[in-house]
Scaffold this motif. Structure first.
Motif, PDB file in Angstrom:
ATOM      1  N   MET A 299     -45.092  72.587  72.262  1.00 25.14           N
ATOM      2  CA  MET A 299     -45.237  71.783  71.148  1.00 25.14           C
ATOM      3  C   MET A 299     -44.628  70.303  71.253  1.00 25.14           C
ATOM      4  O   MET A 299     -45.064  69.232  71.071  1.00 25.14           O
ATOM      5  N   GLY A 300     -43.440  70.087  72.000  1.00 24.01           N
ATOM      6  CA  GLY A 300     -42.761  68.858  72.303  1.00 24.01           C
ATOM      7  C   GLY A 300     -43.779  68.091  73.303  1.00 24.01           C
ATOM      8  O   GLY A 300     -43.961  66.807  73.022  1.00 24.01           O
ATOM      9  N   TYR A 301     -44.296  68.715  74.286  1.00 23.20           N
ATOM     10  CA  TYR A 301     -45.350  68.045  75.190  1.00 23.20           C
ATOM     11  C   TYR A 301     -46.554  67.551  74.349  1.00 23.20           C
ATOM     12  O   TYR A 301     -46.969  66.459  74.697  1.00 23.20           O
ATOM     13  N   ARG A 302     -47.134  68.336  73.326  1.00 28.02           N
ATOM     14  CA  ARG A 302     -48.427  68.200  72.734  1.00 28.02           C
ATOM     15  C   ARG A 302     -47.962  66.824  71.733  1.00 28.02           C
ATOM     16  O   ARG A 302     -48.991  66.217  71.785  1.00 28.02           O
TER      17      ARG A 302
ATOM     18  N   TRP B 195     -43.362  78.165  73.582  1.00 26.65           N
ATOM     19  CA  TRP B 195     -44.407  77.489  72.871  1.00 26.65           C
ATOM     20  C   TRP B 195     -43.571  76.363  71.986  1.00 26.65           C
ATOM     21  O   TRP B 195     -44.416  75.174  71.959  1.00 26.65           O
ATOM     22  N   GLN B 196     -42.457  76.461  72.001  1.00 30.11           N
ATOM     23  CA  GLN B 196     -41.674  75.151  71.251  1.00 30.11           C
ATOM     24  C   GLN B 196     -41.780  74.001  72.057  1.00 30.11           C
ATOM     25  O   GLN B 196     -41.738  72.894  71.827  1.00 30.11           O
TER      26      GLN B 196
ATOM     27  N   SER C 258     -43.522  74.175  62.923  1.00 29.07           N
ATOM     28  CA  SER C 258     -42.945  74.836  61.815  1.00 29.07           C
ATOM     29  C   SER C 258     -42.781  76.212  61.922  1.00 29.07           C
ATOM     30  O   SER C 258     -41.851  76.985  61.707  1.00 29.07           O
ATOM     31  N   ALA C 259     -43.980  76.902  62.019  1.00 28.31           N
ATOM     32  CA  ALA C 259     -44.147  78.492  62.276  1.00 28.31           C
ATOM     33  C   ALA C 259     -43.153  78.909  63.433  1.00 28.31           C
ATOM     34  O   ALA C 259     -42.650  79.706  63.402  1.00 28.31           O
ATOM     35  N   LEU C 260     -43.264  78.172  64.414  1.00 25.97           N
ATOM     36  CA  LEU C 260     -42.558  78.656  65.419  1.00 25.97           C
ATOM     37  C   LEU C 260     -41.078  78.431  65.222  1.00 25.97           C
ATOM     38  O   LEU C 260     -40.052  79.281  65.907  1.00 25.97           O
ATOM     39  N   ASP C 261     -40.677  77.505  64.321  1.00 23.82           N
ATOM     40  CA  ASP C 261     -39.030  77.448  64.257  1.00 23.82           C
ATOM     41  C   ASP C 261     -38.510  78.453  63.027  1.00 23.82           C
ATOM     42  O   ASP C 261     -37.470  78.491  63.077  1.00 23.82           O
TER      43      ASP C 261
END
Length: 64
Positions: free
Chosen positions: A34-37, A30-31, A60-63
């Motif tokens: 999120m870069g792709y998004r 998912w991280q 942020s939540a993923l980090d």
């Protein structure tokens, strides 16, 4: 994301392992997503700040 304890699973036949899989998040994947998004969102001019806020909140939540 709900926890297994928060779900009413009455009448549902599912193994603990399958339930764990369903309720898990592949954080590294998912991280990456999120870069792709972020790259996708950058293509749009004048994107509402609310969209960027939501994107940053998930990232942020993923980090954490």
């Amino acid at each position: 994301m709900p926890t297994a304890d928060e779900l009413n699973l009455e009448g549902v036949e599912i193994s603990d392992k399958d339930l764990e899989t369903i309720l898990s998040i592949d954080v590294p994947r998912w991280q990456q997503e999120m870069g792709y998004r972020e790259e996708h969102l950058k293509q749009f001019r004048d994107l509402p700040e609310a969209i960027w806020e939501a994107h940053r909140r998930v990232a942020s939540a993923l980090d954490e």
